[in-house]
Design a protein around this motif. Structure first.
Motif, mmCIF file in Angstrom:
data_model
loop_
_atom_site.group_PDB
_atom_site.id
_atom_site.type_symbol
_atom_site.label_atom_id
_atom_site.label_comp_id
_atom_site.label_asym_id
_atom_site.label_seq_id
_atom_site.Cartn_x
_atom_site.Cartn_y
_atom_site.Cartn_z
ATOM 1 N N ASN A 293 0.816 -1.218 0.043
ATOM 2 C CA ASN A 293 -0.051 0.058 -0.008
ATOM 3 C C ASN A 293 0.855 1.090 0.077
ATOM 4 O O ASN A 293 2.203 1.157 -0.114
ATOM 5 C CB ASN A 293 -0.989 -0.002 1.135
ATOM 6 C CG ASN A 293 -0.188 0.128 2.536
ATOM 7 O OD1 ASN A 293 1.229 0.474 2.679
ATOM 8 N ND2 ASN A 293 -1.114 -0.400 3.644
ATOM 9 N N GLN A 294 0.364 2.375 0.156
ATOM 10 C CA GLN A 294 0.960 3.604 0.009
ATOM 11 C C GLN A 294 2.121 3.811 1.327
ATOM 12 O O GLN A 294 3.024 4.488 1.085
ATOM 13 C CB GLN A 294 -0.026 4.900 0.081
ATOM 14 C CG GLN A 294 -0.589 5.098 -1.284
ATOM 15 C CD GLN A 294 -1.384 6.363 -1.249
ATOM 16 O OE1 GLN A 294 -2.655 6.418 -0.800
ATOM 17 N NE2 GLN A 294 -1.022 7.364 -2.200
ATOM 18 N N TYR B 299 -1.704 1.739 -5.051
ATOM 19 C CA TYR B 299 -0.777 0.831 -4.296
ATOM 20 C C TYR B 299 0.443 0.271 -5.295
ATOM 21 O O TYR B 299 0.340 0.726 -6.556
ATOM 22 C CB TYR B 299 -1.625 -0.471 -3.990
ATOM 23 C CG TYR B 299 -2.431 -1.285 -5.327
ATOM 24 C CD1 TYR B 299 -1.890 -2.276 -5.838
ATOM 25 C CD2 TYR B 299 -3.507 -0.706 -5.701
ATOM 26 C CE1 TYR B 299 -2.497 -2.952 -6.972
ATOM 27 C CE2 TYR B 299 -4.231 -1.412 -7.031
ATOM 28 C CZ TYR B 299 -3.477 -2.587 -7.438
ATOM 29 O OH TYR B 299 -4.229 -3.114 -8.608
ATOM 30 N N ILE C 87 0.785 -6.116 1.557
ATOM 31 C CA ILE C 87 -0.658 -6.451 1.601
ATOM 32 C C ILE C 87 -1.215 -7.940 0.916
ATOM 33 O O ILE C 87 -2.226 -8.255 1.408
ATOM 34 C CB ILE C 87 -1.583 -5.396 1.004
ATOM 35 C CG1 ILE C 87 -1.049 -5.047 -0.519
ATOM 36 C CG2 ILE C 87 -1.659 -4.245 1.877
ATOM 37 C CD1 ILE C 87 -2.160 -3.833 -1.143
ATOM 38 N N TYR D 25 -7.867 -2.191 -2.389
ATOM 39 C CA TYR D 25 -7.227 -1.769 -3.470
ATOM 40 C C TYR D 25 -7.303 -2.015 -4.937
ATOM 41 O O TYR D 25 -7.374 -1.229 -5.681
ATOM 42 C CB TYR D 25 -5.401 -1.807 -3.257
ATOM 43 C CG TYR D 25 -5.229 -1.590 -1.682
ATOM 44 C CD1 TYR D 25 -4.673 -0.241 -1.397
ATOM 45 C CD2 TYR D 25 -5.189 -2.526 -0.576
ATOM 46 C CE1 TYR D 25 -4.260 -0.046 0.120
ATOM 47 C CE2 TYR D 25 -4.881 -2.342 0.668
ATOM 48 C CZ TYR D 25 -4.493 -1.066 1.066
ATOM 49 O OH TYR D 25 -4.044 -0.893 2.115
ATOM 50 N N GLY E 245 -3.442 2.129 5.331
ATOM 51 C CA GLY E 245 -4.183 1.392 4.490
ATOM 52 C C GLY E 245 -4.930 -0.148 5.111
ATOM 53 O O GLY E 245 -5.176 0.219 6.524
#
Length: 315
Positions: free
Chosen positions: A155-156, A227, A161, A215, A208
């Motif tokens: 994720n950012q 993502y 993930i 996402y 996230g």
């Protein structure tokens, strides 16, 4: 009394026959069609009903069945069924070639293929979202001694993930960056689950969620969360220059469903190096300098293709 028993026998026999028809048709449909929870659910649940009906059928025909058990054919039947069971479990090449004809590739349609020239990974969590990663191998890639590879999503907040594919099921020193991210994800999930058990609230990774669907297939299509897709590759024992064993290399690309792009090329973003962050051991990415050689030739190019369309009403 006899009339009642006769009706019961007929009812059980007809029910067995009809449920067998449903199992046969649903099994064939599940094989030739893409994954459907309705079809698989029908097949599985009807299977339990079939087991119950077989129990009644055995009770109604116990005498002739006992005679069958004394037949010399029993041994041949047992051996045949046992051999087919082992054959289908081990899935040698001929069996796999038959299974490849199936249109049912699982709920995530998760497929990985590798040949001498390229690696191809397909991830289709829904019929309207098809992701394909094609990695063309470079001149340094050794088919006889293939490199270690991990493909995953972040994720950012740079939190792991989902691992899409890895040549190792567990974290490994050969792929230290992926292993570090994977262990952090596993620990965060354990902590979130423990917190959920204590106060009934669900925690997630910073910036996230643990669920990749948030996402890849966000519920709020107007506000999707960007993502990244990353690849880490390493060829153990590839000495070059000052390296007895060149470090792994990491390639990445950012995916933003708010700004959809069909084709994206992964860029080389660095090599992992251990360091201390706030007193804790971690792995960070560093710039790839002229000290690298053959490691840069493991991958020639990596292309990500995402085909998006409008979801169907049933999805």
């Amino acid at each position: 009394m006899k009339r009642g028993a006769s009706i019961r026998r007929r009812a059980v026999t007809l029910s067995v026959a009809l449920s067998f028809v449903v199992l046969s048709v649903s099994g064939v449909v599940a094989f030739v069609r893409p994954f459907s929870l309705q079809i698989v659910g029908l097949h599985a649940l009807m299977g339990f009903v079939f087991i119950l009906l077989i129990g009644f059928h055995i009770a109604n025909n116990i005498r002739p069945l006992k005679a069958y058990l004394r037949s010399p054919v029993l041994g041949l039947c047992l051996a045949t069924v046992a051999a087919l069971t082992v054959l289908f479990l081990l899935q040698p090449a001929p069996v796999k070639s038959i299974l490849r004809l199936s249109g049912n590739l699982g709920p995530a349609l998760d497929r990985f293929e590798m040949d001498q020239d390229q690696l191809e990974y397909r991830y289709t969590p829904a019929t309207h979202y098809k992701m394909a990663l094609t990695v063309k191998m470079g001149t340094a890639y050794d088919v006889e001694h293939p490199s270690q590879v991990a493909i995953w999503l972040e994720n950012q907040g740079a939190y792991h993930i989902k691992t899409l594919h890895s040549t190792s099921e567990q974290p490994t020193e050969t792929l230290p960056y992926w292993s570090f991210k994977r262990r952090g994800w596993e620990q965060a999930k354990r902590e979130a689950e423990a917190l959920d058990e204590v106060d009934g609230t669900s925690a997630a990774t910073p910036n996230g969620s643990f669920d990749p669907a948030d996402y890849v297939l966000p519920a709020d299509s107007e506000n999707p969360m960007p993502y990244k897709l990353l690849i880490e590759i390493n060829q153990p024992g590839d000495a070059h220059g000052g390296y007895d064993d060149q470090p792994s290399l990491v390639y990445a690309v950012e995916i933003d469903n708010a700004l959809p792009r069909t084709f994206q090329v992964l860029d080389l973003v660095g090599y992992p190096q251990r360091e201390k962050i706030e007193g804790k051991q971690a792995w960070a990415l560093y710039y790839v300098d002229e000290g690298f050689g053959s490691a840069l030739e493991l991958i020639d190019s990596a292309l990500l293709t995402i085909e998006r369309s409008q979801p169907q009403a049933s999805e």
